[in-house]
Design an enzyme around this catalytic site. Structure first.
Site, PDB file in Angstrom:
ATOM      1  N   ASP A   1       0.865  -1.179   0.000  1.00 51.51           N
ATOM      2  CA  ASP A   1       0.000   0.000   0.000  1.00 51.51           C
ATOM      3  C   ASP A   1       0.907   1.235   0.000  1.00 51.51           C
ATOM      4  O   ASP A   1       2.041   1.149  -0.457  1.00 51.51           O
ATOM      5  CB  ASP A   1      -0.957  -0.042   1.203  1.00 51.51           C
ATOM      6  CG  ASP A   1      -2.263   0.708   0.934  1.00 51.51           C
ATOM      7  OD1 ASP A   1      -2.188   1.884   0.521  1.00 51.51           O
ATOM      8  OD2 ASP A   1      -3.352   0.131   1.127  1.00 51.51           O
TER       9      ASP A   1
ATOM     10  N   HIS B   1       2.209   1.942  -3.183  1.00 52.66           N
ATOM     11  CA  HIS B   1       1.264   2.880  -3.806  1.00 52.66           C
ATOM     12  C   HIS B   1       1.771   4.320  -3.774  1.00 52.66           C
ATOM     13  O   HIS B   1       1.012   5.242  -4.021  1.00 52.66           O
ATOM     14  CB  HIS B   1      -0.106   2.792  -3.129  1.00 52.66           C
ATOM     15  CG  HIS B   1      -0.801   1.482  -3.340  1.00 52.66           C
ATOM     16  ND1 HIS B   1      -2.068   1.230  -2.902  1.00 52.66           N
ATOM     17  CD2 HIS B   1      -0.397   0.340  -3.947  1.00 52.66           C
ATOM     18  CE1 HIS B   1      -2.429  -0.006  -3.226  1.00 52.66           C
ATOM     19  NE2 HIS B   1      -1.415  -0.565  -3.860  1.00 52.66           N
TER      20      HIS B   1
END
Length: 379
Positions: A197, A220
């Protein structure tokens, strides 16, 4: 000289040997160290140990060092946890965590649970939670395979993370590297974050956060947000990302706000000297962020984004839209300045492009691709 409390020492309730459970030794050693009127050290020696869910609390009477030289392993089953943290450190100041060791969250069983992916209804524990920790440093530590966020920083002030290694597979769900909430003056320096993430995420009430010399990817990217989920979110003021490298990430630097009527502020943001290696959205301001399509895009975001500086961003974009600045029609971005940008599209079918909405940036230097092509150029 420092008093040393060894978590494996039977005098502290500890046990020795490979994969020994040191939970009680850890808690007892912390208690003794925290009550010491002179500086002390809690020592986890080299080796592999099991450590259950622990919460260690201050305030302490003198500075404490947690010297993690070995690897502590969490219970693999997420269902045995009662709280949102495997190791929670609460209301401590002048804490040092170092030693070259590893927090191994053994998170594999948590990553494919449907309720998390479909409903954002996930209460798995973070590897380490720092709650209301001030004037402290964490350095030369690894966080491995967390069940959820690796490191959460809540309500902290004057906190430095340096030479941190965060590692989980790119496919691991919701494993943000370092997540900051309502914290002031937090720095993340000289670190490598490879996870599933955001490498670093900053949400409401965070002020004067700095990220420098960090390698991010997979992951991310480095994100502000998402914002606009709840009422009365505190402003995000002062966030600098400088001299960082992103490799194969889904985003580079991004600001994400949900299309909701909830108000908020993001201001004084600096992105400078960044290298993008095959990054999908190198520069992204997204005020219509809508994970899992669980929102009404017809309601524009009311989060006000202003005073954003983007300077010297180079490398390759894995998507054709290398720069996307999509601001809210209800609350357009203000005072956005864009300096030298040189991003090429690494895929087939044309050159890199940009997309802009509800923003009129000022420019200096050269932009490749041309950013917000119908633009007013300032010298």
């Amino acid at each position: 000289s420092q008093k040393v409390f060894d978590v494996t020492d039977p005098k502290n309730g500890g046990s020795r040997g490979a994969n020994a459970d040191i939970t009680q030794g850890f808690l007892n050693s912390w208690k003794k160290a925290c009550e010491s009127t002179t500086p002390s050290k809690v020592l986890v020696p080299k080796g592999y140990y099991m450590l259950g869910e622990v919460k260690i609390e201050g305030p302490c009477k003198a500075p404490v060092e947690l010297s993690l030289q070995g690897t502590v392993k969490a219970p693999p089953d997420p269902k045995v946890f009662k709280s949102d943290g495997w190791i929670t450190i609460d209301h401590v100041s002048q804490l040092t965590v170092s030693g070259g060791g590893t927090f191994d969250g053994q998170g594999k069983l948590s990553w494919n649970v449907d309720q998390c992916k479909k409903k954002f209804n996930c209460s798995f524990p973070a590897n380490v939670r720092f709650n209301f920790v001030d004037n402290s440093t964490v350095s030369h530590i690894r966080s491995l395979n967390s069940k959820n966020i690796h490191i959460t920083v809540l309500g902290c002030n004057n906190f430095i993370f340096q030479n941190i290694y965060v590692i989980a597979p790119g496919t691991s769900f919701n494993t943000d590297g370092i997540h900051m909430v309502q914290s002031y003056n937090v720095s993340v320096l000289d670190s490598t974050i490879m996870t599933g993430d955001d490498c670093i995420s900053v949400v409401d009430g965070t002020r004067n956060a700095t990220v420098e010399r960090v390698n991010c990817g997979p992951g991310h990217g480095i994100s502000i947000g998402s914002l606009g989920r709840t009422q009365n979110e505190q402003p995000v003021v002062g966030f600098t990302v400088k001299n960082c490298t992103f490799t194969g990430t889904l985003n580079g630097v991004r600001i994400k706000t949900l299309p909701t009527p909830k108000t908020g502020v993001v201001t004084d943001i600096h992105y400078e000297d960044l290298i993008m290696n095959d990054v999908s959205n190198p520069i992204l301001i997204d005020q219509e962020y809508c994970p899992l399509n669980l929102c009404d895009r017809s309601t524009p975001s009311r989060i006000k984004i202003s005073n954003v500086r983007i300077k010297n961003v180079t490398g390759t974009s894995a998507t054709q839209v290398a720069v996307k600045i999509s601001c809210s029609k209800a609350s357009p971005c203000e005072d956005v300045e864009i300096g030298d940008i040189n991003l090429t599209y690494s895929g087939p079918g044309g050159r890199a492009t940009s997309e802009c909405a509800n923003v009129q940036p000022k420019f200096s230097g050269k932009q490749n691709p041309p950013v917000c092509a119908a633009r007013t150029v300032s010298s």
